[in-house]
Design an enzyme around this catalytic site. Structure first.
Site, short mmCIF file in Angstrom:
data_model
loop_
_atom_site.label_atom_id
_atom_site.label_comp_id
_atom_site.label_asym_id
_atom_site.label_seq_id
_atom_site.Cartn_x
_atom_site.Cartn_y
_atom_site.Cartn_z
N SER A 15 -2.13 7.81 5.67
CA SER A 15 -3.01 7.73 4.50
C SER A 15 -4.37 8.39 4.74
O SER A 15 -5.01 8.84 3.78
CB SER A 15 -3.24 6.27 4.11
OG SER A 15 -3.79 5.53 5.18
N ASP A 191 -12.01 -1.82 5.37
CA ASP A 191 -10.96 -2.40 6.22
C ASP A 191 -10.98 -1.87 7.64
O ASP A 191 -10.08 -2.13 8.42
CB ASP A 191 -9.58 -2.14 5.60
CG ASP A 191 -9.27 -0.66 5.41
OD1 ASP A 191 -10.13 0.18 5.77
OD2 ASP A 191 -8.19 -0.35 4.91
N HIS A 194 -9.74 2.92 6.55
CA HIS A 194 -9.80 3.99 5.55
C HIS A 194 -11.25 4.39 5.30
O HIS A 194 -11.96 3.69 4.57
CB HIS A 194 -9.13 3.55 4.26
CG HIS A 194 -7.67 3.30 4.40
ND1 HIS A 194 -7.15 2.06 4.71
CD2 HIS A 194 -6.60 4.14 4.31
CE1 HIS A 194 -5.83 2.14 4.79
NE2 HIS A 194 -5.47 3.39 4.57
#
Length: 218
Positions: A15, A191, A194
């Protein structure tokens, strides 16, 4: 600068590489590079080295581990025939061990991680002009934190493979550590995984330094 006229630079990963890229559009379409470090790298290459016509491709997919990369390697790397390949994988391999500790099938332990990544890199290195391995990272300044300590171990594996297979190594964690001396992790990522635009810019800068980008080029 290591990249040359008309070369194709392909990024693959999870991601962090994906960065909300639009997978529904063709290469070069609006949003195809995402909103993260890949897009920043491309923007700087196009603005500072427009004469080279570097072609940047983003093949990051949210949630991927090295297992997922192995499954799609032929289609998303080999069949794309890149001149340069950049790989950053390992965050989910580690993260699942901490956010889903009882679901063992999600975990990619370091032995499997090293074996799989090494296999992919050794098979692919002769087929590309250049290969760049980027360390996975965790936005935590406390090096004794359990997940940070594990991530550093996976990063050491990436560095070892890079040294043994004639690849460039980008120490993403080290680059982010520099701003973690000043900024609290939550200022970079809610978090600790990211990054916001600041974190992505740090990674883009580290990547470009790795390929000898000339920051003073007129």
């Amino acid at each position: 600068m290591k990249l040359e006229q008309g070369q194709k630079l392909l990024f693959i990963g999870d991601s962090i590489t994906d960065a909300e890229r639009n997978k529904e559009v063709r290469e070069g379409g609006n949003g195809a590079l995402g909103k993260g470090y890949v897009a920043f790298v491309d923007a700087l290459l196009q603005s500072v080295y427009p004469e080279l016509g570097i072609r940047t491709v983003n093949k990051g997919i949210n949630g991927n581990t090295v297992r997922n990369l192995e499954d799609r390697w032929q289609e998303d790397v080999i069949d794309q025939n890149p001149d340069w390949l950049a790989v950053m994988i390992g965050i989910n391999d580690v993260w699942r061990q901490y956010d889903a500790p009882i679901i063992k099938e999600y975990h990619v332990y370091i032995e499997e991680y090293e074996k799989t990544l090494r296999k992919l890199i050794k098979e692919t290195r002769p087929q590309v002009k250049g290969l760049i391995l980027m360390a996975p990272f965790y936005l935590e300044s406390n090096e004794q934190d359990a997940m940070r300590r594990t991530m550093d171990q996976y990063g050491a594996v990436v560095k070892k493979i890079a040294n043994e297979t004639d690849c460039l190594f980008v120490d993403t964690q080290a680059a982010l550590n520099k701003i973690l001396h000043t900024l609290y992790p939550a200022a970079l990522a809610w978090d600790r995984v990211h990054p916001n635009a600041t974190g992505h810019m740090v990674m883009a800068k580290a990547f470009l330094q790795g390929i000898d980008f000339d920051w003073d080029k007129q």
